[in-house]
Write a protein that holds these residues in place. Structure first.
Motif, PDB file in Angstrom:
ATOM      1  N   ARG A   1      -7.714   3.654   3.008  1.00 32.53           N
ATOM      2  CA  ARG A   1      -6.865   2.464   2.988  1.00 32.53           C
ATOM      3  C   ARG A   1      -7.658   1.228   2.591  1.00 32.53           C
ATOM      4  NH1 ARG A   1      -5.219  -1.905   5.652  1.00 32.53           N
ATOM      5  NH2 ARG A   1      -3.000  -2.292   5.987  1.00 32.53           N
TER       6      ARG A   1
ATOM      7  N   GLN B   1       5.385   8.143   1.483  1.00 36.47           N
ATOM      8  CA  GLN B   1       5.985   6.907   0.946  1.00 36.47           C
ATOM      9  C   GLN B   1       6.982   7.179  -0.185  1.00 36.47           C
ATOM     10  OE1 GLN B   1       2.819   7.756   1.087  1.00 36.47           O
ATOM     11  NE2 GLN B   1       1.662   7.209  -0.749  1.00 36.47           N
TER      12      GLN B   1
ATOM     13  N   LEU C   1       0.842  -1.205   0.000  1.00 37.69           N
ATOM     14  CA  LEU C   1       0.000   0.000   0.000  1.00 37.69           C
ATOM     15  C   LEU C   1       0.871   1.247   0.000  1.00 37.69           C
ATOM     16  CD1 LEU C   1      -2.524  -1.321   2.632  1.00 37.69           C
ATOM     17  CD2 LEU C   1      -2.960  -1.042   0.177  1.00 37.69           C
TER      18      LEU C   1
ATOM     19  N   LYS D   1       5.543   2.700  12.027  1.00 43.13           N
ATOM     20  CA  LYS D   1       4.768   3.309  10.952  1.00 43.13           C
ATOM     21  C   LYS D   1       5.123   4.783  10.900  1.00 43.13           C
ATOM     22  CE  LYS D   1       0.188   3.653   9.047  1.00 43.13           C
ATOM     23  NZ  LYS D   1      -1.167   3.062   9.091  1.00 43.13           N
TER      24      LYS D   1
ATOM     25  N   ASP E   1      -7.213  -1.556   9.666  1.00 38.91           N
ATOM     26  CA  ASP E   1      -6.294  -2.618   9.250  1.00 38.91           C
ATOM     27  C   ASP E   1      -7.090  -3.871   8.939  1.00 38.91           C
ATOM     28  OD1 ASP E   1      -6.434  -2.927  12.374  1.00 38.91           O
ATOM     29  OD2 ASP E   1      -5.630  -4.818  11.628  1.00 38.91           O
TER      30      ASP E   1
ATOM     31  N   ASP F   1       1.810  -2.069   4.630  1.00 35.51           N
ATOM     32  CA  ASP F   1       1.854  -0.619   4.464  1.00 35.51           C
ATOM     33  C   ASP F   1       3.290  -0.204   4.148  1.00 35.51           C
ATOM     34  OD1 ASP F   1      -0.846  -0.110   5.143  1.00 35.51           O
ATOM     35  OD2 ASP F   1      -0.365  -0.303   7.277  1.00 35.51           O
TER      36      ASP F   1
END
Lengths: 227, 227
Positions: free
Chosen positions: B82, B23, B8, B210, B186, B105
């Motif tokens: 998500r 990211q 992701l 994270k 999640d 993730d």
């Protein structure tokens, strides 16, 4: 209103696997315990500081704080367990007319002065308070290597130090715990369980980490160098 | 047994307050998403990789992975949330004969290959598994700014990713959640709540953090430079 601080530096640092107990590790020119000591020393309403350490380190700390004589600083020997070290300091304080005491682990060198002061003020007003930090991840309850349920993240907090108490409250709670042979890993838990008292919270930063491993030491070095 | 991985990379990174979604931040010469991509790519049993990203970043990722053609790598567009991004990837996978899927993730660039593999193996054996990490601090339950109780630390874990599932299980769970308009943060929670299924755990490292803030990015840069 007389405020005292107990700084715990009596850990043997077995987990961190170092040459000296972790609170004496040098981080960017100062030993770890000196950071929270400086913060407590600079808080004007803190009049009386007790540093609890291992017997063989008492002289070392005394020499380091030798020049700091604007307020009372005493170094005493701790016990085998954290709870005994706190008890020794409370006992020492018990005839010094302290109204409120802040208890802090020197293994948390990143503590902020603001959180320290807020926690003291909450204890002055409400008797008992601890600094906490919010939970970021989803948390689950695990039984036998399977997830049993999702934990209610919005009400869950990490307990940190400082933890601050009116002196008569924490002194009574510690004496109760001693009589009942109950051992706790922090004083907010001790007061909650021994006296069923209301413990207030001050929301602090995730960065007020407790150093337990050499990785944590590296992390603290890095975070401090960035300030 | 055909294993796929969903990576992701569709977060907008609003919280991190950066010029590009987090990211795509460069960390020591590589973009954040490339670290978990490299790990998934190097796991021999992962045959099919789907990277889910923002529409305007599809081409960018395709160019970066252009030379990686030893296994199937597909870049698709994610959804607003998500859960929609995972759904899109599962839908894409649904006619590709995948038996087990690992969902990760890319904002967790520090994931270890071993944890990734262990999680896949647990899902092969038990249908559903998530990587978790242990709780270090004392945890409390807070109501109205007071501590209500001590949380049972020994059974509490942080949920991380990867999370791995037999394909029919996660596909059914996501379709259920869609029908019921239930939204989860999640997939382990989603499967637990939608299907009441047993979710196994693999204990991972606290360092598989994270990334949500620019502080976290600094921390990851530092931790990676030490490896």
């Amino acid at each position: 209103m007389k405020v005292g601080a107990i700084l715990l530096a009596a850990g043997k640092g077995i987990r961190a696997n170092l040459n000296v107990p972790k609170q004496f590790i040098e981080i960017n020119g100062r030993e770890m315990w000196e950071y929270p000591f400086e913060i407590a020393y600079r808080i004007s309403k803190v009049e009386d500081i007790i540093i609890v350490t291992l017997g063989e380190w008492v002289k070392h700390i005394e020499e380091k704080v030798g020049c700091k004589r604007k307020k009372s600083v005493t170094v005493i020997e701790g016990g085998d367990k954290r709870q005994e070290s706190v008890y020794n300091a409370l006992k020492f304080m018990s005839d010094r007319d302290i109204d409120v005491v802040a208890i802090h682990d020197t293994a948390r060198p990143m503590v902020s002065k603001d959180n320290f002061i807020d926690c003291i003020n909450m204890a002055i007003k409400y008797s008992a308070c601890t600094v906490v930090s919010e939970v970021v991840d989803t948390m689950v309850i695990v039984q036998n290597d399977s997830i049993e349920d999702i934990a209610p993240r919005s009400v869950l907090y990490h307990v940190q130090t400082p933890q601050c108490f009116q002196f008569d409250v924490i002194w009574r709670a510690h004496n109760n715990a001693r009589e009942n042979h109950n051992v706790y890993t922090d004083d907010a838990t001790l007061v909650l369980k021994e006296l069923s008292m209301d413990i207030k919270i001050v929301k602090g930063s995730r960065l007020n980490i407790k150093v337990t491993s050499s990785e944590d030491i590296e992390l603290v070095k890095y975070l401090m160098s960035r300030k």
